[in-house]
Design an enzyme around this catalytic site. Structure first.
Site, PDB file in Angstrom:
ATOM      1  N   ASP A   1      -5.400   3.494  -1.481  1.00 36.18           N
ATOM      2  CA  ASP A   1      -4.926   2.793  -2.574  1.00 36.18           C
ATOM      3  C   ASP A   1      -4.971   1.514  -3.101  1.00 36.18           C
ATOM      4  O   ASP A   1      -5.027   1.296  -4.159  1.00 36.18           O
ATOM      5  CB  ASP A   1      -3.398   3.291  -2.634  1.00 36.18           C
TER       6      ASP A   1
ATOM      7  N   PHE B   1      -8.046   0.492  -4.426  1.00 39.83           N
ATOM      8  CA  PHE B   1      -8.277   1.004  -5.814  1.00 39.83           C
ATOM      9  C   PHE B   1      -7.500   0.375  -6.706  1.00 39.83           C
ATOM     10  O   PHE B   1      -7.876  -0.060  -7.773  1.00 39.83           O
ATOM     11  CB  PHE B   1      -7.887   2.540  -5.870  1.00 39.83           C
ATOM     12  N   ASP B   2      -6.138   0.038  -6.478  1.00 34.69           N
ATOM     13  CA  ASP B   2      -5.456  -0.895  -7.124  1.00 34.69           C
ATOM     14  C   ASP B   2      -6.199  -2.218  -7.827  1.00 34.69           C
ATOM     15  O   ASP B   2      -5.807  -2.746  -8.716  1.00 34.69           O
ATOM     16  CB  ASP B   2      -3.834  -1.185  -6.628  1.00 34.69           C
TER      17      ASP B   2
ATOM     18  N   LEU C   1       1.876   4.957 -14.827  1.00 36.82           N
ATOM     19  CA  LEU C   1       2.907   3.809 -14.999  1.00 36.82           C
ATOM     20  C   LEU C   1       1.971   2.615 -14.550  1.00 36.82           C
ATOM     21  O   LEU C   1       0.830   2.743 -13.942  1.00 36.82           O
ATOM     22  CB  LEU C   1       3.848   3.816 -13.691  1.00 36.82           C
TER      23      LEU C   1
ATOM     24  N   GLU D   1      14.334   3.618  -9.003  1.00 30.79           N
ATOM     25  CA  GLU D   1      13.985   4.694  -8.322  1.00 30.79           C
ATOM     26  C   GLU D   1      12.710   4.460  -7.343  1.00 30.79           C
ATOM     27  O   GLU D   1      11.900   3.692  -7.462  1.00 30.79           O
ATOM     28  CB  GLU D   1      13.380   5.766  -9.318  1.00 30.79           C
TER      29      GLU D   1
ATOM     30  N   LYS E   1       9.221   5.112  -5.488  1.00 30.86           N
ATOM     31  CA  LYS E   1       7.913   5.579  -5.817  1.00 30.86           C
ATOM     32  C   LYS E   1       7.355   6.705  -4.832  1.00 30.86           C
ATOM     33  O   LYS E   1       6.965   6.195  -4.025  1.00 30.86           O
ATOM     34  CB  LYS E   1       6.930   4.713  -6.536  1.00 30.86           C
TER      35      LYS E   1
ATOM     36  N   CYS F   1      -3.422  -3.837  40.914  1.00 32.82           N
ATOM     37  CA  CYS F   1      -4.197  -4.005  39.612  1.00 32.82           C
ATOM     38  C   CYS F   1      -3.612  -4.883  38.731  1.00 32.82           C
ATOM     39  O   CYS F   1      -2.302  -4.838  38.476  1.00 32.82           O
ATOM     40  CB  CYS F   1      -4.361  -2.783  38.878  1.00 32.82           C
TER      41      CYS F   1
END
EC number: 6.5.1.2
Length: 680
Positions: free
Chosen positions: A35, A38-39, A87, A111, A113, A433
């Site tokens: 995302d 793309f933004d 939006l 709110e 998202k 080890c």
């Protein structure tokens, strides 16, 4: 057209084509880039159009919503009653302040998202008529049959005297799968022969487009309403009033929505949720801020793709792409050899990372990653970054397959699985080890064991690599003379430095600790804090534990056969017993007095504590619950009996209210501890 203008147009065409392509892939469940990428493309195109308005055209990707319904879609098209807008986004505090400055309001709503799939519902006279995807904002796919099996979506709205059901109501919402349900949804999908989903959003999107209703039912889909479209017979004065009505009618609304009047409080909410985004019951990728008053919303209006009265603050991405430069392996404290990705540094979830886990060689094969691939990585909160998979479309033929080593990279011992069907390969050289020794030292110095503050990863590695310690048995016998050979605990002049002196002081103090912490520090496979507490609480000494029959050990609450057998196997090894003997000789706790056992006032109760309490530390509150027979849980669910809420409590308190759980303050919690009842 000048050459400069022609070049600008070519740049615009290239960007617009990329945005259209990736938007279509996203909305049709085949994303190729995260995302955030793309933004960034979208914002680049927006900026180009702002700088050169002559480039913008009516069908520019910056002017349209969503993506058209795919031609191959098996669902019918349906037209929304009112356009379903998107939006606009902001990505930093200054951009948010700029938006607040040009969008003044008496009250805002904040709110979460939700990172899910948008849905449009139409009710006529309270009856669900149809459900549709967003599509291009005008036309979506008819998914009514699938929506009807989502429990959160009522088939019939229930009116009240205060809120009579309107003749027509169009609802905008988001369909999602909770973070808690996602692992079980994936497990079911794998059991059914399918490939696991990459994340809850992909799972929700794929589920809504299933043709088989029975498959949809298995996906545990949820829905939250976050807006209204066309209405007839319903004219709320504010967004807040609309949500009250929706809730009264039986439609789910978000428990995280809050009203604020001061723009500074909006900024604080953004900051709060940046730190608490993983407290929400669903995945989220931002905070939405809306002007609450609907008359003001109408006055502000909208662009062709988004309302001017709302904005989404997008948080730094948790999924990004980067180049996989190499795959290497690390050796853990129990010998497990874990491959990890070495990558080009990339910013994800607010921090720069260059390494990510690949779990085991089976996972490398399952994910199909090649060295040289462009890969998608994910980092959620404090979780170690994980490689999700390759972007196959970007391969150029130079990539190469990873070959898992056959020998331990730390000591050269041949690797092997602990048992035939074990996906993890291990180095069997547990005694010497260097990789295992240094990680065991780091582990036993942790807060869940001896809590030796001055012994970190570098210090532990130094003590082993320099030969100061051959194994952990000599840790509590260390002297200043021993540390003179150290590179970490000495000054340039060759004297023991402040960290070295602090280490010796820490070691002395940590000898007198709880028995269960000593058990944790031994790095016995499968014996973590819960099992260690149970064993120490029942037997009170190492010797009593050694003498206890296997069957008796396994009957200890919280232990079981596997842990009991692992405990017995560990003490069959001579050099393991030598560790215990040397620690005992150095004065480390090997038994504890059987004091008065705390009354089991919390027996059978599951308790979650969120926020700070004045009279307890994080460790002491957990100890108080467990010692009284309760279970101290880190997550709220329907099975939680009490949620204790302190200062700066997170969204666990909100979720507790949503589930109708019993919520206590610190005073109520103390009463519960002392009497078994929170009532005064």
């Amino acid at each position: 057209m000048t050459e400069d203008n022609a070049q600008l147009r070519r740049t615009w065409n290239d960007l617009a084509e990329k945005v259209r392509y990736h938007r279509d892939r996203y909305y049709n469940e085949q994303p190729e880039i995260p995302d955030a990428d793309f933004d960034a493309l979208f914002k680049q195109l927006q900026q180009l159009e702002e700088d050169h308005p002559e480039l913008a055209v009516p069908d520019s990707p910056t002017m349209v919503v969503g993506a058209p319904v795919a031609e191959q879609s098996s669902f019918d098209n349906v037209e929304h009653l009112e356009r379903m807008l998107s939006l606009d986004n902001v990505f930093d505090e200054q951009e948010l302040r700029d938006w607040l400055g040009r969008t003044p309001a008496k009250q805002y709503l904040t709110e979460l998202k939700i990172d899910g799939l948008s849905i449009d519902l139409v009710y006529r006279n309270g009856q669900l008529e149809r459900a549709a995807t967003r599509g291009d904002g005008r036309v979506g796919e008819d998914i009514t049959a699938n929506a009807r099996v989502i429990e959160d979506i009522p088939h019939q709205l229930q009116g009240t005297d205060e809120y009579p059901v309107p003749a027509v109501l169009e609802i905008r919402g988001e369909v999602f799968i909770t973070v808690e349900d996602f692992p079980e949804v994936n497990a079911q999908r794998i059991a059914d022969g399918g490939k696991p989903f990459a994340n809850p959003r992909n799972a929700a999107a794929g589920s809504l487009r299933q043709k088989n209703i029975e498959d949809v039912k298995k996906r545990r889909l949820r829905m939250i309403s976050h807006g209204i479209g066309f209405t007839e017979g319903f004219s709320p004065a504010s967004q807040h009033d609309a949500y009250l009505a929706l809730a009264a009618w039986g439609l789910p609304t978000s428990p995280y929505t809050e009203a604020v009047t001061d723009p500074e409080d909006v900024v604080k909410k953004v900051s709060y949720w940046a730190d608490h985004r993983h407290d929400a019951l669903h995945e989220m990728d931002g905070l939405v801020i809306k002007v609450d008053d609907i008359a003001s919303q109408r006055a502000l209006g909208s662009t062709s793709r988004a309302p001017r009265w709302a904005i989404a603050y997008k948080y730094p991405p948790e999924e990004v792409t980067t180049k996989l430069l190499d795959i290497q392996v690390g050796v853990g404290r129990t010998g497990r050899v874990t491959p990890f990705a070495v990558m080009e540094p990339v910013l994800v979830a607010g921090s720069t990372v260059s390494m990510a886990t690949l779990h085991n060689q089976s996972e490398v094969k399952r994910k199909g990653v090649l060295i040289g691939d462009t890969v998608v990585i994910r980092k959620a909160g404090e979780v170690i970054p994980e490689v999700l998979g390759p972007v196959v479309e970007l391969r150029d033929g130079t990539e190469r397959e990873y070959i898992f080593p056959t020998l331990c990279p730390e000591c050269g011992t041949r690797l092997a699985p602990a048992k035939a069907d074990d996906v993890d390969w291990r180095c069997p050289n547990m005694q010497s080890c260097p990789g295992q020794l240094s990680t065991r030292l780091t582990y036993l110095a942790g807060r869940g064991a001896f809590d030796i503050e001055a012994l970190g990863e570098k210090g532990a590695e130094d003590l082993i690599r320099t030969g100061i310690l051959l194994d952990e048995s000599g840790l509590f016998d260390l002297t200043e003379d021993d540390l003179l050979s150290s590179n970490v605990y000495t000054t340039n002049a060759g004297k023991v430095n402040a960290s070295g002196k602090k280490l010796l002081d820490n070691l002395q103090k940590s000898k007198q600790t709880d028995l269960w912490r000593v058990l944790v520090a031994l790095s016995i496979r499968h014996v973590g804090p819960t099992a260690a507490r149970a064993l120490a609480g029942r037997y009170h000494s190492i010797q009593a534990l050694i003498d206890a029959p296997l069957e008796e050990l396994s009957e200890t609450d919280g232990v079981g056969t596997i842990i009991a057998q692992s405990f017995k196997d560990w003490f069959e090894v001579d050099w393991h017993k030598a560790i215990v003997d040397k620690w005992a000789a150095a004065g480390v706790t090997m038994e504890e007095e059987v004091g008065e056992v705390a009354e089991q006032t919390l027996e059978g109760l599951t308790i979650v504590v969120t926020g700070g309490l004045e009279g307890f530390t994080r460790d002491s509150v957990k100890e108080a619950i467990i010692s009284r027979g309760g279970k101290a849980s880190g997550s709220v669910s329907k099975k939680t009996d009490y949620v204790v809420v302190g200062e700066n409590a997170g969204s666990k308190a909100t979720k507790a209210e949503e589930l109708g759980l019993r919520i206590l303050d610190e005073a109520g919690f103390v009463r519960l501890l002392n009497t078994g009842s929170a009532d005064e």
